[in-house]
Design a protein around this motif. Structure first.
Motif, short mmCIF file in Angstrom:
data_model
loop_
_atom_site.label_atom_id
_atom_site.label_comp_id
_atom_site.label_asym_id
_atom_site.label_seq_id
_atom_site.Cartn_x
_atom_site.Cartn_y
_atom_site.Cartn_z
N HIS A 323 14.10 129.49 105.90
CA HIS A 323 14.04 128.62 107.07
C HIS A 323 13.21 129.26 108.19
O HIS A 323 12.40 128.59 108.84
CB HIS A 323 15.46 128.32 107.57
N TYR A 326 9.35 129.05 107.04
CA TYR A 326 8.67 127.76 106.89
C TYR A 326 9.26 126.65 107.76
O TYR A 326 8.75 125.53 107.77
CB TYR A 326 8.71 127.32 105.42
N ARG A 328 11.92 125.02 107.22
CA ARG A 328 12.53 123.99 106.39
C ARG A 328 14.04 124.22 106.31
O ARG A 328 14.53 125.35 106.21
CB ARG A 328 11.94 124.02 104.98
N GLU A 329 14.79 123.12 106.35
CA GLU A 329 16.24 123.18 106.29
C GLU A 329 16.68 123.39 104.84
O GLU A 329 16.27 122.67 103.94
CB GLU A 329 16.85 121.89 106.83
N ARG A 359 9.62 123.16 98.50
CA ARG A 359 8.96 122.92 99.80
C ARG A 359 7.63 122.21 99.63
O ARG A 359 7.28 121.32 100.43
CB ARG A 359 8.75 124.27 100.50
N ASP A 363 9.76 116.70 101.45
CA ASP A 363 9.80 116.84 102.90
C ASP A 363 11.22 116.90 103.45
O ASP A 363 11.42 117.29 104.60
CB ASP A 363 9.05 115.66 103.56
N ASP A 383 15.77 119.34 95.39
CA ASP A 383 14.97 118.73 96.45
C ASP A 383 14.95 117.21 96.25
O ASP A 383 15.32 116.71 95.18
CB ASP A 383 13.55 119.30 96.45
#
Length: 456
Positions: A323, A326, A328-329, A359, A363, A383
């Motif tokens: 996280h 990047y 990202r959660e 990733r 999204d 994902d």
């Protein structure tokens, strides 16, 4: 003159066998000879006791000369001798008249020995007796041992003949032995020459029924050839992969550099675009090179250290680091403690590969789910991205394979991430599986040994 190893083995084994055979036959002859001569002396001594007792009893009534004739052995001589050397003339058998020339010697006690006279062997035994006149006399018997000597001579001939006859199969067997010992070495030499001339790796054909050191040497040779072949294949693959994958970023860098060289001064707006493209491709080249170098290694060179790991803590730490890198959660889900037995650094690298893959093609938030069972623990990275077509799933772990070439290139991937993941999993003893629904998302599972199993 330099001898070949086969000839050395043949020569040394033949000489050793010959020496052992001669030594064994020599010992047999010496033992038999001692036993035979010792037995003859014992028999002569026992016979002498009887003769002396008989002569002492009959000495008062029968003349000494007649007693000597009565008790003289078939092949020998009997003598009655006083301490001063006097006494009646010795009596010999018809075949041993020459013994009368033997010089007499007086002995005060019982005595026996083997003597040689005129090239012949005899037992000499003497014992003192009290004669009829009260004087102490020696009754001496000299008896031929020619029968025993002839037997020993026959034994020598037999043992010599047996040695010569035994040497023939010994020479043949040592030749066969040297051939058996040299066969794997000859095969190895021929195989290595063939590999040298043909450039193709070959292995020895081994008889699995054998379990000796030569068979072990053959297996070791085959394992070495397999390692060399694997290294050669990895080297070829590395050169092919590197030349294939590095060509594009190098071309991009060269193109932008040429563009800057031609038009950079007249068009400043191209500067930022060109520098960004060159920087991006340089980073991708570095990452690609690192991945290629890792893939070029053997699993034995990965320096794996297995230990008990708290998988929940590992997943949370990896999610936090990802996280921060990047933005990202990443959600971590677990029902209680989940532990495993693996290499922590390699497992974290494996997690980052799947997180980075998620990733690139999604999204939304990424989820890490941890599950525990008695035999193994499972880490699932999920994902909600574009997914993978069902027909492409079996090939996703192939090196340089991309589901969508243009999309993979745009995302910056080289098609090495999942291939590297498979190599890492094999090195740490993990299993990988991939499930995906096109347009809905992908789930990658990592199966590792549970803590209880790892301690067994």
């Amino acid at each position: 003159m330099k001898l070949k190893l086969r000839s050395k083995i043949h020569l040394y084994s033949s000489v050793l066998f010959a020496v052992l055979l001669i030594l064994m036959n020599g010992i047999i002859y010496l033992m038999f000879s001692r036993l035979s001569t010792g037995d003859q002396l014992d028999q002569a001594a026992a016979e002498m006791v009887k003769i002396a007792d008989g002569m002492r009893r009959a000495g008062q009534t029968v003349p000494a000369q007649e007693l000597l004739r009565a008790y003289v052995p078939v092949e020998g001589m009997l003598r009655l001798l006083a301490a001063d050397g006097s006494g009646p003339a010795p009596v010999t058998s018809a075949s041993e008249q020459e013994l009368s020339r033997l010089k007499p010697s007086y002995h005060s006690a019982k005595y026996s020995e083997l003597i040689k006279f005129q090239g012949r062997s005899y037992t000499f035994v003497t014992t003192p007796v009290i004669w009829t006149d009260g004087s102490v006399m020696n009754v001496q018997m000299t008896k031929s041992m020619e029968n025993t000597m002839n037997t020993l001579k026959v034994l020598r001939v037999v043992l010599a003949g047996a040695t010569v006859c035994a040497m023939l199969p010994l020479l043949l067997s040592s030749r066969v032995l040297s051939g058996l010992i040299m066969r794997p070495i000859v095969q190895m030499t021929a195989t290595m020459r063939e590999i040298k001339h043909s450039g193709k790796f070959r292995r020895l054909t081994l008889e699995e029924s054998s379990r000796d050191e030569l068979m072990e040497m053959g297996h070791t040779f085959n394992e070495m050839i397999a390692l060399l072949e694997s290294n050669y294949a990895k080297q070829e693959k590395f050169v092919s992969d590197a030349s294939h994958e590095l060509r594009t970023p190098l071309t991009v860098i060269e193109s932008y550099a040429s563009l800057l060289k031609r038009r950079g001064t007249q068009h400043p707006e191209l500067f930022n675009e060109s520098v960004e493209a060159i920087h991006s491709e340089a980073i991708r080249m570095r990452e690609l090179t690192e991945q290629l170098l890792l893939l070029a290694r053997h699993q034995e060179q990965w320096d794996v250290s297995l230990q008990s790991i708290n998988l929940v803590e590992l997943a949370r730490a990896s999610a936090k680091a990802f996280h921060n890198a990047y933005g990202r959660e990443v959600n971590v889900q677990s029902k209680g403690a989940v532990k495993g037995y693996s290499d922590e650094a390699k497992l974290r690298q494996l997690l980052f590969i799947f997180l980075d893959n998620a990733r690139k093609y999604s999204d939304e938030a990424i989820t890490i789910t941890l599950e525990a069972s008695l035999q193994e623990s499972r880490i699932v990275i999920t994902d909600r991205g574009i997914g993978i077509p069902a027909g492409e799933l079996p090939r996703v772990f192939d090196r340089f394979y991309r589901v969508d070439e243009s999309r993979g290139r745009k995302a910056g991937g080289a098609g090495l991430g999942l291939s590297l993941a498979a190599e890492i999993a094999a090195a740490i003893g993990a299993r990988l599986s991939m499930e995906s629904v096109e347009g809905a998302g992908t789930s990658a599972s990592i199966f590792i040994a549970a803590e209880s199993r790892g301690k067994l």
